[in-house]
Design a protein around this motif. Structure first.
Motif, PDB file in Angstrom:
ATOM      1  N   THR A  19       0.841  -1.199   0.000  1.00 49.30           N
ATOM      2  CA  THR A  19       0.000   0.000   0.000  1.00 49.30           C
ATOM      3  C   THR A  19       0.874   1.246   0.000  1.00 49.30           C
ATOM      4  OG1 THR A  19      -1.767  -1.129   1.191  1.00 49.30           O
ATOM      5  CG2 THR A  19      -1.791   1.269   1.236  1.00 49.30           C
ATOM      6  N   ALA A  20       0.511   2.220  -0.832  1.00 51.13           N
ATOM      7  CA  ALA A  20       1.199   3.513  -0.849  1.00 51.13           C
ATOM      8  C   ALA A  20       0.332   4.537  -0.123  1.00 51.13           C
ATOM      9  CB  ALA A  20       1.459   3.963  -2.281  1.00 51.13           C
ATOM     10  N   PHE A  21       0.965   5.557   0.440  1.00 45.87           N
ATOM     11  CA  PHE A  21       0.230   6.574   1.185  1.00 45.87           C
ATOM     12  C   PHE A  21       0.574   7.961   0.641  1.00 45.87           C
ATOM     13  CE2 PHE A  21       0.511   2.906   3.938  1.00 45.87           C
ATOM     14  CZ  PHE A  21      -0.780   2.804   4.438  1.00 45.87           C
ATOM     15  N   GLN A  22      -0.471   8.731   0.361  1.00 45.19           N
ATOM     16  CA  GLN A  22      -0.303  10.075  -0.196  1.00 45.19           C
ATOM     17  C   GLN A  22      -1.008  11.084   0.707  1.00 45.19           C
ATOM     18  OE1 GLN A  22       1.220  11.259  -3.439  1.00 45.19           O
ATOM     19  NE2 GLN A  22       1.071  12.961  -1.985  1.00 45.19           N
ATOM     20  N   THR A  23      -0.250  12.010   1.273  1.00 50.59           N
ATOM     21  CA  THR A  23      -0.834  13.070   2.098  1.00 50.59           C
ATOM     22  C   THR A  23      -1.375  14.175   1.197  1.00 50.59           C
ATOM     23  OG1 THR A  23       0.689  12.614   3.924  1.00 50.59           O
ATOM     24  CG2 THR A  23      -0.376  14.769   3.906  1.00 50.59           C
TER      25      THR A  23
END
Length: 367
Positions: A33-37
């Motif tokens: 999983t990638a996380f983008q703020t």
């Protein structure tokens, strides 16, 4: 009329998923999983329901500020937004909006962005300010911003400016007025971002969001304060749902040599074809003939021959893997679209794209 408005809508509002993770399978526990703020400035009123965060009602004056984190599944395909159909979302397959946090003042929002900038390498300290289009509720706007930032490979900080769209197909007039209602707040937000330690600001607007963006820039230009910080690196106007005759008038306060705007058009944009009919047959900027539009001094990028994952050809800037990555590469270059592309950059431009200079002559022409 219902069919027409459905066609020109800019999003399919997903379930209200802000801050709702899957209790049996939290996003952080899913491998890959990638996380983008995503930072948010909005003219929407604060909602009582935390799963909505902000409502579709307009804040009378000023903006609200917040931040969320979007998880992007490992099986994500460039150019798509995998929206959950039911709750709770499944982070193995769905985008999930997590960890909403509000900032009570513009100063706290600015401080948060500065903190994020300080944690990045010197070549990744630009901000992308994204302005969404018609019929887009807040979750949909957040997901699109996260997808565009992630898929483009933009290394800086994405900030969503969300005006008070109802997110309903029959609220076109409300949305139109909400966009215009947000002009002052968009100017204030852009100036707030420029006052941070960001090395540059890139503005990307889509569809009806272009009406708001162009009106705000025009207002600021007439006041003599447009881009006084000199931090704006690029202004990308994607599929503008703007009256072409109005656009010509909106540009008049800008000297022709200062019209460093990049207009993404496509003459097979089905959504804008419907919008043109509703508007009495007046061309929309997003499907105006490229050679005519370029005579206004802007640079026109013709995407007609580019494939789109959407059947309406209205979101090629984000749905076409070639184009979303092209925009990201140019923003990451630092001087972005303001300088002629390097030889290396030319090799990355898809062969189906035609770029016309502000003088109406093709500077990059492909068959």
């Amino acid at each position: 009329m219902i069919a027409c408005l459905t066609l020109i809508s800019c999003g399919s509002p997903p379930a209200n998923i802000i801050g709702i993770d899957n209790p049996l399978m939290p996003a952080v526990s899913v491998a890959g999983t990638a996380f983008q703020t995503v930072y948010i400035a909005t003219t929407r009123r604060r909602a009582e329901d935390p799963a909505v965060l902000y409502s579709a009602d307009r804040k009378p004056a000023g903006a609200n500020f917040s931040k969320v984190v979007v998880s992007i599944p490992a099986n994500h395909k460039v150019g798509t937004v995998q929206r959950p159909a039911t709750l709770p979302p499944d982070p193995r397959h769905d985008f999930v909006i997590l960890d909403p946090a509000a900032y009570e003042t513009p100063g706290l929002f600015r401080k948060a962005i500065n903190t994020a900038i300080a944690q990045r390498p010197s070549d990744a300290r630009e901000v992308m300010l994204f302005v969404h289009g018609y019929n887009t509720d807040l979750p949909d706007a957040i997901l699109r911003t996260a997808q565009f930032a992630h898929d483009s490979g933009f290394t800086g900080i994405p900030v969503l400016f969300s005006w008070a769209s109802r997110g309903k197909t029959l609220q076109y007039v409300y949305d139109l007025n909400s966009a215009l209602h947000a002009r002052d707040e968009l100017i204030d937000t852009a100036e707030l971002i420029a006052s941070t330690k960001a090395s540059g600001v890139n503005i990307v607007a889509h569809s009806m969001g272009n009406l708001l963006t162009i009106e705000a820039m025009r207002q600021d230009q007439l006041l003599g304060s447009f881009n006084n910080s000199q931090k704006i690196k690029s202004i990308v106007l994607a599929s503008p749902d703007v009256d072409a005759q109005l656009f010509e008038k909106q540009l008049r306060p800008f000297p022709k040599q200062a019209r460093k705007f990049y207009v993404l058009v496509s003459d097979n944009d089905k959504a804008l074809a419907v919008s043109r009919k509703i508007a009495g047959g007046i061309d929309r900027v997003g499907d105006e003939p490229a050679d005519e539009l370029a005579k206004l001094g802007v640079t026109v990028i013709d995407l007609t021959k580019i494939d789109d994952t959407s059947s309406l050809n209205h979101t090629k800037f984000a749905n076409s893997p070639e184009i979303v990555q092209l925009i990201g590469r140019r923003m990451n270059e630092g001087d972005s679209f303001l300088q002629p592309p390097s030889r290396a950059a030319l090799s990355t431009i898809p062969a189906a794209v035609s770029v016309l200079s502000g003088r109406g002559q093709a500077v990059i022409a492909f068959p």
